[in-house]
Design an enzyme around this catalytic site. Structure first.
Site, PDB file in Angstrom:
ATOM      1  N   ASN A   1      28.285   4.058  14.298  1.00  0.00           N
ATOM      2  CA  ASN A   1      28.483   5.445  14.711  1.00  0.00           C
ATOM      3  C   ASN A   1      27.813   5.637  16.071  1.00  0.00           C
ATOM      4  O   ASN A   1      26.589   5.729  16.156  1.00  0.00           O
ATOM      5  CB  ASN A   1      27.887   6.399  13.679  1.00  0.00           C
ATOM      6  CG  ASN A   1      28.006   7.850  14.109  1.00  0.00           C
ATOM      7  OD1 ASN A   1      28.799   8.198  14.982  1.00  0.00           O
ATOM      8  ND2 ASN A   1      27.212   8.710  13.499  1.00  0.00           N
TER       9      ASN A   1
ATOM     10  N   LYS B   1      27.981   8.187  17.982  1.00  0.00           N
ATOM     11  CA  LYS B   1      27.613   9.582  18.236  1.00  0.00           C
ATOM     12  C   LYS B   1      28.079   9.997  19.639  1.00  0.00           C
ATOM     13  O   LYS B   1      29.154   9.597  20.063  1.00  0.00           O
ATOM     14  CB  LYS B   1      26.116   9.781  18.012  1.00  0.00           C
ATOM     15  CG  LYS B   1      25.667   9.295  16.624  1.00  0.00           C
ATOM     16  CD  LYS B   1      24.255   9.662  16.296  1.00  0.00           C
ATOM     17  CE  LYS B   1      23.903   9.148  14.904  1.00  0.00           C
ATOM     18  NZ  LYS B   1      22.571   9.602  14.467  1.00  0.00           N
TER      19      LYS B   1
ATOM     20  N   HIS C   1      29.120  13.670   8.306  1.00  0.00           N
ATOM     21  CA  HIS C   1      27.838  13.143   8.777  1.00  0.00           C
ATOM     22  C   HIS C   1      26.809  14.262   8.769  1.00  0.00           C
ATOM     23  O   HIS C   1      27.129  15.426   8.994  1.00  0.00           O
ATOM     24  CB  HIS C   1      27.994  12.560  10.178  1.00  0.00           C
ATOM     25  CG  HIS C   1      26.781  11.838  10.663  1.00  0.00           C
ATOM     26  ND1 HIS C   1      25.705  12.480  11.229  1.00  0.00           N
ATOM     27  CD2 HIS C   1      26.468  10.514  10.646  1.00  0.00           C
ATOM     28  CE1 HIS C   1      24.785  11.598  11.549  1.00  0.00           C
ATOM     29  NE2 HIS C   1      25.213  10.396  11.207  1.00  0.00           N
TER      30      HIS C   1
ATOM     31  N   GLU D   1      24.722  15.282  10.790  1.00  0.00           N
ATOM     32  CA  GLU D   1      24.682  16.102  12.002  1.00  0.00           C
ATOM     33  C   GLU D   1      25.804  17.136  12.014  1.00  0.00           C
ATOM     34  O   GLU D   1      25.644  18.240  12.555  1.00  0.00           O
ATOM     35  CB  GLU D   1      24.723  15.207  13.241  1.00  0.00           C
ATOM     36  CG  GLU D   1      23.442  14.407  13.402  1.00  0.00           C
ATOM     37  CD  GLU D   1      23.571  13.173  14.262  1.00  0.00           C
ATOM     38  OE1 GLU D   1      22.572  12.446  14.382  1.00  0.00           O
ATOM     39  OE2 GLU D   1      24.668  12.920  14.800  1.00  0.00           O
TER      40      GLU D   1
ATOM     41  N   GLU E   1      23.120   8.851   3.398  1.00  0.00           N
ATOM     42  CA  GLU E   1      22.204   8.965   4.523  1.00  0.00           C
ATOM     43  C   GLU E   1      21.093   9.960   4.189  1.00  0.00           C
ATOM     44  O   GLU E   1      21.325  11.168   4.240  1.00  0.00           O
ATOM     45  CB  GLU E   1      22.905   9.533   5.749  1.00  0.00           C
ATOM     46  CG  GLU E   1      24.219   8.924   6.150  1.00  0.00           C
ATOM     47  CD  GLU E   1      24.791   9.724   7.312  1.00  0.00           C
ATOM     48  OE1 GLU E   1      24.838   9.181   8.417  1.00  0.00           O
ATOM     49  OE2 GLU E   1      25.157  10.896   7.115  1.00  0.00           O
TER      50      GLU E   1
ATOM     51  N   GLY F   1      17.453   8.404  12.602  1.00  0.00           N
ATOM     52  CA  GLY F   1      16.910   8.479  13.941  1.00  0.00           C
ATOM     53  C   GLY F   1      15.416   8.727  14.008  1.00  0.00           C
ATOM     54  O   GLY F   1      14.866   8.951  15.087  1.00  0.00           O
TER      55      GLY F   1
ATOM     56  N   SER G   1      18.241   4.811  10.006  1.00  0.00           N
ATOM     57  CA  SER G   1      17.328   3.925  10.745  1.00  0.00           C
ATOM     58  C   SER G   1      17.455   2.470  10.298  1.00  0.00           C
ATOM     59  O   SER G   1      16.451   1.765  10.120  1.00  0.00           O
ATOM     60  CB  SER G   1      15.879   4.409  10.620  1.00  0.00           C
ATOM     61  OG  SER G   1      15.709   5.659  11.253  1.00  0.00           O
TER      62      SER G   1
END
Length: 248
Positions: A9, A11, A99, A101, A169, A175, A211
């Site tokens: 991904n 992003k 996702h 985000e 996730e 991150g 991560s």
């Protein structure tokens, strides 16, 4: 032995030129590794502006790809959205849906993600459907409750005979450099597998995202029902991405 899935991904990173350079280097490097695609399934999720560049260079290869997000309708007065139908015309096989985000920053609700998943199936594409808990939910002991609810609402009305990829996730690990423990990942993946099988899903694969790096990938891949990874930062460079893939 089933192939492990390694989904990158990107992003909001990489120009079309940078995306082309990545794919060229990836093809060159994987060509040197005997039987690479017998063990690994690679999926790239570029930004919308780079999707066509990736499509052109992945044509005729074993590298899969797709957009990071779609709208729940194929066309219409929806300025700024991405069309799954257009993605399919560019030979996409996969769609990244839900996702963290998208859920956290853009406030996408389970009902919206459900529409996207159903549309993806209607077009004969495969969802990589993301779920996961935030830190507050984890500390409150609600991890499984949250994840199972996201699955239940997001997959409502889906065709259970079609291939489905679910990416777990933990939001608090994305991150941040933090990684869920082996025990935490094992517990969630076991429960997700059992739940989806009990509901009649015929072809489900479970990815871990949060991560993932070359130095923790091997340990995570040993966990039952970790069928691969959804990788963020470590997938921006061919070298670190392949270091993770090679753990398969």
């Amino acid at each position: 032995m089933a192939k492990k899935i390694f989904a990158a991904n990107w992003k909001l990173n990489k120009t079309p030129e940078e995306a082309r350079e990545f794919v060229i280097n990836l093809k060159n490097e994987t060509f040197k590794i005997e039987g690479f695609f017998d063990k690994c399934e690679v999926i790239l999720f570029p930004s919308a502006f780079s999707l066509e560049a990736v499509s052109t260079l992945c044509a005729g290869t074993a590298i899969g790809f797709g957009p990071q997000n779609i709208y729940s309708q194929n066309s219409g007065a929806f300025t700024g959205e991405n069309s799954a139908e257009v993605a399919k015309s560019l030979r996409s096989e996969f769609i990244l849906i839900g996702h963290s985000e998208r859920r956290e920053i853009f406030k996408e609700a389970d009902a919206d993600l459900n529409k996207k998943h159903l549309l993806t199936q209607q077009l004969g594409l495969t969802s990589v459907f993301c779920i996961g808990e935030n830190l507050e939910q984890r500390e409150a002991g609600k991890t499984l409750e949250v994840c199972l609810a996201q699955l239940e609402k997001g997959l409502q009305g889906a065709n259970k005979s079609e291939r489905l990829i679910v990416a777990y996730e933990p939001v608090w690990a994305i991150g941040t450099g933090k990684v869920a423990t082996v025990e935490q990942v094992a517990e969630v993946h076991q429960k997700l597998h059992d739940e989806l099988v009990s509901k009649g899903y015929a072809s489900v694969q479970l990815l871990y995202g949060g991560s993932v790096k070359p130095d923790n990938a091997a340990e995570l891949l040993k966990i039952n029902y970790v069928d691969g990874f959804l990788i963020g930062g470590a997938a921006l460079k061919v070298e670190s991405f392949l270091q993770i893939c090679n753990k398969a």
